[in-house]
Design an enzyme around this catalytic site. Structure first.
Site, PDB file in Angstrom:
ATOM      1  N   HIS A   1       7.201  -5.692   7.959  1.00 37.19           N
ATOM      2  CA  HIS A   1       8.234  -4.833   7.374  1.00 37.19           C
ATOM      3  C   HIS A   1       9.496  -5.091   8.186  1.00 37.19           C
ATOM      4  O   HIS A   1       9.544  -4.787   9.382  1.00 37.19           O
ATOM      5  CB  HIS A   1       7.814  -3.367   7.463  1.00 37.19           C
ATOM      6  CG  HIS A   1       8.735  -2.445   6.744  1.00 37.19           C
ATOM      7  ND1 HIS A   1       8.308  -1.254   6.187  1.00 37.19           N
ATOM      8  CD2 HIS A   1      10.063  -2.509   6.472  1.00 37.19           C
ATOM      9  CE1 HIS A   1       9.329  -0.639   5.611  1.00 37.19           C
ATOM     10  NE2 HIS A   1      10.402  -1.377   5.787  1.00 37.19           N
TER      11      HIS A   1
ATOM     12  N   PRO B   1       0.836  -1.211   0.000  1.00 40.42           N
ATOM     13  CA  PRO B   1       0.000   0.000   0.000  1.00 40.42           C
ATOM     14  C   PRO B   1       0.859   1.244   0.000  1.00 40.42           C
ATOM     15  O   PRO B   1       1.766   1.391   0.822  1.00 40.42           O
ATOM     16  CB  PRO B   1      -0.787  -0.137   1.321  1.00 40.42           C
ATOM     17  CG  PRO B   1       0.077  -0.979   2.204  1.00 40.42           C
ATOM     18  CD  PRO B   1       0.787  -1.935   1.286  1.00 40.42           C
ATOM     19  N   MET B   2       0.598   2.161  -0.948  1.00 40.10           N
ATOM     20  CA  MET B   2       1.360   3.406  -1.056  1.00 40.10           C
ATOM     21  C   MET B   2       0.401   4.542  -1.378  1.00 40.10           C
ATOM     22  O   MET B   2      -0.232   4.547  -2.438  1.00 40.10           O
ATOM     23  CB  MET B   2       2.428   3.281  -2.158  1.00 40.10           C
ATOM     24  CG  MET B   2       3.470   2.219  -1.903  1.00 40.10           C
ATOM     25  SD  MET B   2       4.663   2.022  -3.271  1.00 40.10           S
ATOM     26  CE  MET B   2       3.655   1.109  -4.450  1.00 40.10           C
ATOM     27  N   LEU B   3       0.300   5.471  -0.453  1.00 36.45           N
ATOM     28  CA  LEU B   3      -0.639   6.577  -0.634  1.00 36.45           C
ATOM     29  C   LEU B   3      -0.268   7.392  -1.872  1.00 36.45           C
ATOM     30  O   LEU B   3       0.917   7.637  -2.144  1.00 36.45           O
ATOM     31  CB  LEU B   3      -0.653   7.476   0.597  1.00 36.45           C
ATOM     32  CG  LEU B   3      -1.907   8.354   0.694  1.00 36.45           C
ATOM     33  CD1 LEU B   3      -3.088   7.537   1.183  1.00 36.45           C
ATOM     34  CD2 LEU B   3      -1.669   9.536   1.612  1.00 36.45           C
TER      35      LEU B   3
ATOM     36  N   CYS C   1       2.918   2.345  10.248  1.00 32.99           N
ATOM     37  CA  CYS C   1       3.231   3.672   9.735  1.00 32.99           C
ATOM     38  C   CYS C   1       3.883   4.530  10.819  1.00 32.99           C
ATOM     39  O   CYS C   1       3.310   4.721  11.884  1.00 32.99           O
ATOM     40  CB  CYS C   1       1.977   4.362   9.219  1.00 32.99           C
ATOM     41  SG  CYS C   1       2.298   6.047   8.643  1.00 32.99           S
TER      42      CYS C   1
ATOM     43  N   GLN D   1      -6.355  -1.824   3.121  1.00 35.83           N
ATOM     44  CA  GLN D   1      -5.716  -1.516   4.404  1.00 35.83           C
ATOM     45  C   GLN D   1      -6.417  -0.345   5.071  1.00 35.83           C
ATOM     46  O   GLN D   1      -6.715   0.664   4.427  1.00 35.83           O
ATOM     47  CB  GLN D   1      -4.239  -1.170   4.219  1.00 35.83           C
ATOM     48  CG  GLN D   1      -3.530  -0.953   5.554  1.00 35.83           C
ATOM     49  CD  GLN D   1      -2.083  -0.534   5.403  1.00 35.83           C
ATOM     50  OE1 GLN D   1      -1.796   0.576   4.965  1.00 35.83           O
ATOM     51  NE2 GLN D   1      -1.158  -1.414   5.775  1.00 35.83           N
TER      52      GLN D   1
ATOM     53  N   ASN E   1       8.310  -7.816   3.951  1.00 36.82           N
ATOM     54  CA  ASN E   1       8.278  -6.551   3.212  1.00 36.82           C
ATOM     55  C   ASN E   1       9.497  -5.732   3.601  1.00 36.82           C
ATOM     56  O   ASN E   1       9.984  -5.817   4.720  1.00 36.82           O
ATOM     57  CB  ASN E   1       6.983  -5.803   3.554  1.00 36.82           C
ATOM     58  CG  ASN E   1       6.956  -4.373   3.023  1.00 36.82           C
ATOM     59  OD1 ASN E   1       6.627  -3.446   3.733  1.00 36.82           O
ATOM     60  ND2 ASN E   1       7.297  -4.193   1.763  1.00 36.82           N
ATOM     61  N   GLY E   2       9.994  -4.940   2.636  1.00 36.33           N
ATOM     62  CA  GLY E   2      11.093  -4.032   2.915  1.00 36.33           C
ATOM     63  C   GLY E   2      12.347  -4.363   2.131  1.00 36.33           C
ATOM     64  O   GLY E   2      12.944  -5.420   2.335  1.00 36.33           O
ATOM     65  N   GLY E   3      12.732  -3.481   1.203  1.00 37.69           N
ATOM     66  CA  GLY E   3      13.989  -3.636   0.488  1.00 37.69           C
ATOM     67  C   GLY E   3      13.997  -4.655  -0.626  1.00 37.69           C
ATOM     68  O   GLY E   3      15.033  -4.868  -1.248  1.00 37.69           O
TER      69      GLY E   3
END
Length: 525
Positions: A182, A14-16, A99, A68, A222-224
């Site tokens: 994450h 999810p990315m705003l 977040c 989400q 998640n992450g990288g």
């Protein structure tokens, strides 16, 4: 949502301002099996937004899809989950507990919930209870078992060890058994949301260890993760992923996996090995991160991998996701022309042209006004649209609108005239600029690293600001921008992931395009 054949899952984070319905549609054109996520939607938005379809509406062909939510009220999040799962028909509802934005934390949700586990457990239990009961206001559109999950970090501030993460999962497990982790901690009050994506080191081994500690729970990492190659090796393990790949011989596979097994014994945070091997990658390994995949076979309950910025920076990498990651015999598209043609058709369906109607209403949000065209085309768009065959049926679109045998499209005429008549002020502008901007944003990086294509992004920006042609719609504007790309570039087949350079070490990457106003990729608050 795991495949019946036991394949792992590939999720788009999810990315705003990015994972809206347009970006999701582009990713679905590229991959039929990747799991798509919405932007984070707050509990207050779900409760009070006047046009909820603008935030929660989605196209049926975008399943599987996760919504989400962010919030701190058990009742508010519970009702939101019920509406999301049962009325709108999402496959899963996820609670944001990761977040690190200051504004989000000041409102007592996001990562701060990691320190309020009693409250977090009540929220998740309420989401479970509400989603399992029939809604009062609408028919149940989701007949599957409701899925509730959590997206969180592996630590927060000074609580940065496996015991803290184990305690968190142990406390939440009665209410939720699905965790998207994450793989770095967050630092509240000391780092910005942007810094929290790069300063704290990644710690993949902690995620693998937590999978072993909780075999009755399911986890996603998640992450990288910046490529399909990395995603596959993490999801399946180095040996399993390499064995199924055609890019190396058996001797090379044995040598590589044996080397990884030796190195795996020495991995940790800070990790000098990953710093040396992956220092040129975008996963921040030079800050002590450990991003090594599982040495042999990944834990069975590590169900998949989530990519975020990689999808935003280079969406076309997902053209090969169905074949390379999921094991499908073919992919939906073979070249960028096929992708863009389907996306143009999509835009022309949801945002019809406003140049040929006498309706004074404005197209400023979704859904757009239903209007009746008084004529087929206006003088501006006639030269382009009269050369394009009628739109195929919806079922044909969902399959493929192009010829995959030769990889060439027969429906987009890039040689159509780009000359528009000289108009001072043709008529009232009926399509707002935000519609054009949001429609074009997903494809701005579709030619990433492709030579001689900079004019495409420039044309998108210039044509998007031209009020003389705006009423012809975002689909028309995109078709005009495509005309700036050489036909041979549009028709060039994508390069299979197997043929890309190996992960160790990766190619030196250029700095990715990141909008200045995008501080937190989950929620800009």
């Amino acid at each position: 949502m795991e495949g019946q054949d036991g394949t792992k899952e590939l999720h788009i984070a999810p990315m705003l301002h990015y994972t809206d319905r347009h970006f999701r549609q582009l990713l679905r054109i590229l991959s039929k099996r990747s799991v798509l996520w919405t932007e984070m939607v707050s509990q207050d938005t779900v409760a009070h937004a006047p046009n909820l379809d603008e935030h929660l509406g989605f196209d049926e062909n975008t399943h599987p899809i996760v919504c989400q939510i962010g919030g701190n009220s058990p009742e508010g999040c519970g009702k939101a989950a019920q509406l999301i799962l049962q009325h709108y028909g999402y496959d899963e509802c996820n609670l944001n507990m990761g977040c690190p934005s200051d504004k989000v934390s000041s409102n007592e949700f996001g990562a701060i919930l990691m320190t309020k586990l009693d409250q977090s457990k009540k929220i998740l239990q309420s989401m479970q209870d509400h989603s399992a009961s029939p809604p009062d206001h609408a028919q149940n559109h989701n007949t599957n078992k409701p899925l509730i999950s959590v997206k969180t970090r592996i630590g927060i501030d000074d609580f940065d060890d496996i015991e803290f993460l184990s305690h968190l999962i142990e406390q939440l497990k009665p209410a939720c058994q699905r965790f998207v982790l994450h793989a770095r901690k967050c630092i509240l009050g000391g780092l910005s949301a942007r810094q929290n994506r790069s300063v704290p080191p990644l710690n993949y081994p902690r995620v693998y260890a937590i999978c072993d500690r909780f075999p009755d729970c399911e986890f996603w990492i998640n992450g990288g993760v910046d490529s399909l190659q990395a995603a596959k090796e993490i999801a399946y393990g180095s040996k399993a992923a390499l064995t199924s790949s055609s890019r190396e011989t058996n001797d090379e596979i044995t040598a590589t996996t044996n080397n990884v097994e030796v190195l795996q014994e020495e991995h940790g945070v800070p990790c000098g090995i990953c710093n040396r091997l992956w220092s040129s990658s975008s996963n921040n390994s030079n800050n002590g991160s450990c991003v090594a995949p599982p040495a042999t076979v990944a834990p069975a309950n590590l169900k998949g991998v989530m990519l975020g910025r990689a999808a935003m920076d280079n969406p076309c990498m997902f053209w090969d996701a169905d074949r390379y990651f999921f094991g499908e015999p073919t992919n939906p598209c073979r070249n960028r022309r096929q992708v863009l043609e389907q996306y143009c058709r999509y835009l022309e369906t949801i945002y019809p042209r406003r140049c040929c109607d006498n309706d004074e209403r404005i197209t400023f949000e979704f859904p757009s006004p239903k209007v009746t065209h008084e004529r087929d085309f206006c003088p501006i768009c006639a030269s382009l649209y009269q050369t394009i065959p009628p739109e195929p049926s919806r079922s044909d679109q969902n399959a493929t609108t192009t010829n995959e045998e030769d990889g060439h499209s027969t429906v987009m005429n890039v040689n159509a005239s780009t000359t528009s008549p000289n108009h001072e002020t043709p008529h009232k502008v009926k399509i707002r600029s935000r519609i054009i901007d949001r429609s074009l944003r997903p494809v701005l990086n579709i030619f990433k690293d492709v030579p001689n294509t900079r004019s495409f992004k420039r044309m998108c920006n210039e044509l998007g600001k031209d009020t003389r042609i705006r009423n012809c719609g975002p689909g028309y504007i995109l078709r005009r921008a495509i005309q700036a790309v050489p036909p041979e570039t549009l028709d060039q087949d994508f390069l299979k992931t197997d043929h890309l350079p190996s992960l160790s070490p990766p190619r030196k990457k250029k700095t990715s395009f990141v909008p200045r106003d995008l501080d937190c990729y989950e929620c800009k608050m």
